[in-house]
Design a protein around this motif. Structure first.
Motif, PDB file in Angstrom:
ATOM      1  N   ARG A   1      52.744  17.636 -31.377  1.00 37.94           N
ATOM      2  CA  ARG A   1      53.066  16.603 -30.384  1.00 37.94           C
ATOM      3  C   ARG A   1      52.024  15.500 -30.406  1.00 37.94           C
ATOM      4  O   ARG A   1      50.830  15.755 -30.530  1.00 37.94           O
ATOM      5  N   ARG A   2      52.497  14.271 -30.270  1.00 38.05           N
ATOM      6  CA  ARG A   2      51.583  13.137 -30.202  1.00 38.05           C
ATOM      7  C   ARG A   2      52.242  12.003 -29.426  1.00 38.05           C
ATOM      8  O   ARG A   2      53.434  12.057 -29.127  1.00 38.05           O
TER       9      ARG A   2
ATOM     10  N   LEU B   1      51.757   6.306 -32.391  1.00 35.00           N
ATOM     11  CA  LEU B   1      50.482   5.663 -32.048  1.00 35.00           C
ATOM     12  C   LEU B   1      49.285   6.439 -32.583  1.00 35.00           C
ATOM     13  O   LEU B   1      48.253   5.844 -32.904  1.00 35.00           O
ATOM     14  N   GLY B   2      49.440   7.748 -32.660  1.00 36.79           N
ATOM     15  CA  GLY B   2      48.349   8.551 -33.208  1.00 36.79           C
ATOM     16  C   GLY B   2      48.036   8.153 -34.638  1.00 36.79           C
ATOM     17  O   GLY B   2      46.890   8.236 -35.081  1.00 36.79           O
TER      18      GLY B   2
ATOM     19  N   ASP C   1      42.728   5.492 -32.543  1.00 35.95           N
ATOM     20  CA  ASP C   1      42.386   5.784 -31.156  1.00 35.95           C
ATOM     21  C   ASP C   1      42.733   7.249 -30.853  1.00 35.95           C
ATOM     22  O   ASP C   1      43.905   7.616 -30.805  1.00 35.95           O
ATOM     23  N   PRO C   2      41.700   8.070 -30.658  1.00 31.77           N
ATOM     24  CA  PRO C   2      41.958   9.501 -30.438  1.00 31.77           C
ATOM     25  C   PRO C   2      42.770   9.793 -29.169  1.00 31.77           C
ATOM     26  O   PRO C   2      43.360  10.873 -29.057  1.00 31.77           O
ATOM     27  N   ASP C   3      42.834   8.838 -28.226  1.00 30.74           N
ATOM     28  CA  ASP C   3      43.624   9.056 -27.014  1.00 30.74           C
ATOM     29  C   ASP C   3      45.088   9.362 -27.333  1.00 30.74           C
ATOM     30  O   ASP C   3      45.784   9.988 -26.521  1.00 30.74           O
ATOM     31  N   PHE C   4      45.566   8.895 -28.496  1.00 30.76           N
ATOM     32  CA  PHE C   4      46.981   9.051 -28.817  1.00 30.76           C
ATOM     33  C   PHE C   4      47.246  10.213 -29.768  1.00 30.76           C
ATOM     34  O   PHE C   4      48.387  10.503 -30.086  1.00 30.76           O
TER      35      PHE C   4
ATOM     36  N   ALA D   1      45.060  11.090 -21.502  1.00 32.25           N
ATOM     37  CA  ALA D   1      43.815  10.419 -21.896  1.00 32.25           C
ATOM     38  C   ALA D   1      43.965   8.903 -21.723  1.00 32.25           C
ATOM     39  O   ALA D   1      43.107   8.252 -21.117  1.00 32.25           O
ATOM     40  N   HIS D   2      45.060   8.357 -22.209  1.00 33.08           N
ATOM     41  CA  HIS D   2      45.269   6.912 -22.068  1.00 33.08           C
ATOM     42  C   HIS D   2      45.458   6.531 -20.597  1.00 33.08           C
ATOM     43  O   HIS D   2      44.928   5.503 -20.141  1.00 33.08           O
TER      44      HIS D   2
END
Lengths: 395, 395
Positions: free
Chosen positions: A24-25, A37-38, A43-46, A53-54
């Motif tokens: 999942r991402r 987006l990952g 950006d590790p938030d995604f 996280a975002h």
């Protein structure tokens, strides 16, 4: 890329997806695709299985990422950068988009509250005496918030039939839906901090469609004096896409008049609402079109009230508007209103009729709002199928 | 090692602790020490900052670990193995022992419910008509469950004075406590699954002391028809130690008679309760000794009801008994009962009197129960200090 879709470039809602064999991402919907987006952003938030996280980053970061996405998706020269990471929507599985912290449900539609008052307390003032002074709300069960597509098992429980000597236990006979808008909190607060109406945008990231499934017979027997409990706690469905507040700028409209004037912490200038129109579909047939714009209490007033006692917010808190019902026939957001307590069943095109939901029924909620460029944006689809009750085990 | 302590070998409650410069980890209290489970056991479940991993394992694993701890702590030959990992209790900081998933609060004491009924609805039946048919409950705010020692900021909100033309906003003037027992769920359930009373021990790991801080003036104005909301959501305190159900075998006693006979899913054989006696201390002075044994609805009936509609349980779910109040003077678990709505203030030894809590007041709850070896076990201390209200920001 996005014509005739819920998801034009003006929208860019966030969700969590997977494809066969991958984890999942976070992605953003654009036309009939999901942008991974990952993969496309550094950006590790995604690269996590939830949007939390975002969500926690706050409005400056939310705006930066949105601007970057618009640039990536509109600049022809960037197309080679982006295309490898566009996954067709019909090939992904969508998951709960964020980890729900606390879930609060309000009761912000005057028309809904008055309809229920007329049915439950005939001959009295349809609104409770506190209703125009504060947005009534209660906590729901965060652990049973599920994503669109999750089947809903008919709940069992106690009901008290009119004139019966005592309650009976069994599958609910008055299973209903409630069409609502849910607000997703990103930025937490400190203990004792309350959120003024003007600071709504600092804390709320976006919205989801929400179906607050309700067993009216369980609810009627249990709700005095502690409020709804088992009549609601079995399932609450939300849409897989979180539409950012940033996509709803063109949908901001003046809210309806409020009288008496709200007490200090509930005042806002201007009093605003959202021009969102819902569609409630039962087995593929639209049975109602509830309008959000006339909701009495605004999204910012609901948040100001929720935090007025200093209760902290967490990232992932979800609060819902309560049933969206308009003043006109065909604008109610629940079957109990549309069928007036089950006394005027809906006649469906297939020849059947419904007072409340039957096993196998499919309920779908959609919505749309004006977009920045003069078109419309959509919210995707929120759907659920009613499954038969599960028998109780032996004691 | 554990004489004259809340924590003899018969108890072994679990908590999460840290020492200066080290991270949070799981420990067990024994006498005046904490045994560092992350260090002494080869088990990654205890090298985490919450008890949730162990909670999720279920009763066979819970029993194995408990047996191993008894062996380590009673076999003289093992002392060299254990001693390096005993940390003095007065040198540790205790944290929230588990991540709270959903928090539900019940209303299971007949004496408490009847006392409130007599105050709020004089001349009517003190119990609501549904009270003897189902355990009334509602969802609280999981995000404001805090550990003992966390100060509680006086909440602000709307109250409606008797005969006033409209509500006013401001710091609560009727801040109260509720002495409760909280049950910690370990093993989750599947959608549609309900937990029969006989399966309580498969799901519930243990108990905590719980103080459901309540602003009676906010609550009175808001609670019809959706139940308690801001009057409760600002803070709920729990003790740092989770006493396992395995330590409470000797405390199981028959529950009080129930009439009418409970409906099918609420029956249990035998109907049991727990012989736990609480002490409620205000500024160091015991003002009440509420007994748990006479609670009308049992711990297993509360769980059966919570899941009767098929709502899922998650690891870390917390459900509380509601205020524990006994039938006799000096046995009520809230100030509103002890002072009869504030009309008969308590006189304290320091010469002051209290109708409700003042800023700076320190509230402490303790409890004890019979232990397997004929002594007593304790639950540690649950304490909190009232801080002044925080002024609201400008709009």
């Amino acid at each position: 890329m996005s014509e005739d879709s819920d998801f034009p470039i003006d929208n860019l809602p966030y969700g969590v997806f997977s494809t066969p064999g991958t984890g999942r991402r976070v992605g953003v919907a654009i036309g009939r695709w999901v942008l991974d987006l990952g993969a496309v952003l550094d950006d590790p938030d995604f690269r996590t299985p939830s949007l939390n996280a975002h969500l926690s980053r706050g409005p400056e970061r939310w705006a930066q990422v949105r601007a970057r996405l618009v640039e990536l998706l509109t600049d022809e020269r960037r197309r080679p950068l982006v295309e490898p990471y566009l996954v067709p929507l019909d090939r992904v599985t969508l998951h709960l988009p964020f980890e729900v912290a606390d879930y609060v449900d309000f009761y912000a539609s005057e028309h809904h509250a008055a309809n229920l008052g007329r049915m439950l307390r005939p001959g009295q003032d349809p609104l409770p005496p506190n209703w125009r002074h504060l947005p009534l709300g209660y906590h729901g069960r965060a652990g049973t918030v599920v994503v669109s597509g999750t089947p809903v098992i008919r709940p069992c429980g106690q009901r008290m039939e009119h004139g019966a000597p005592g309650p009976v236990d069994g599958p609910s006979r008055r299973l209903d839906v409630e069409v609502e808008l849910g607000f997703v909190v990103g930025v937490p607060t400190a203990p004792g901090e309350s959120v003024p109406t003007r600071r709504f945008d600092r804390h709320v990231f976006g919205v989801v469609l929400l179906n607050d499934w309700s067993a009216r017979d369980l609810q009627a027997w249990e709700y005095v004096p502690l409020g709804p409990f088992l009549g609601k706690s079995f399932a609450t469905s939300i849409s897989p896409w979180v539409v950012p507040m940033a996509a709803l700028g063109a949908a901001r409209v003046p809210g309806p008049p409020q009288s008496p004037e709200p007490i200090g912490y509930l005042r806002e200038e201007p009093h605003w609402s959202l021009d969102i129109t819902f569609e409630l579909e039962l087995n593929g047939e639209v049975v109602s079109r509830p309008p959000f714009a006339q909701m009495y209490w605004s999204p910012a007033q609901l948040l100001a009230h929720l935090t007025a006692n200093g209760a902290t917010l967490r990232t992932g808190d979800l609060y819902a508007s309560g049933t969206v019902s308009g003043p006109n026939p065909g604008e109610a957001g629940s079957l109990i209103e549309l069928t007036w307590g089950g006394t005027r069943p809906l006649r469906l095109r297939d020849g059947s009729s419904r007072a409340f939901l039957e096993d196998g029924d499919v309920v779908t909620i959609r919505a749309s709002a004006p977009s920045a460029s003069g078109g419309r944006i959509g919210f995707g689809e929120l759907t659920g199928t009613v499954l038969p009750a599960v028998s109780r085990p032996e004691r």
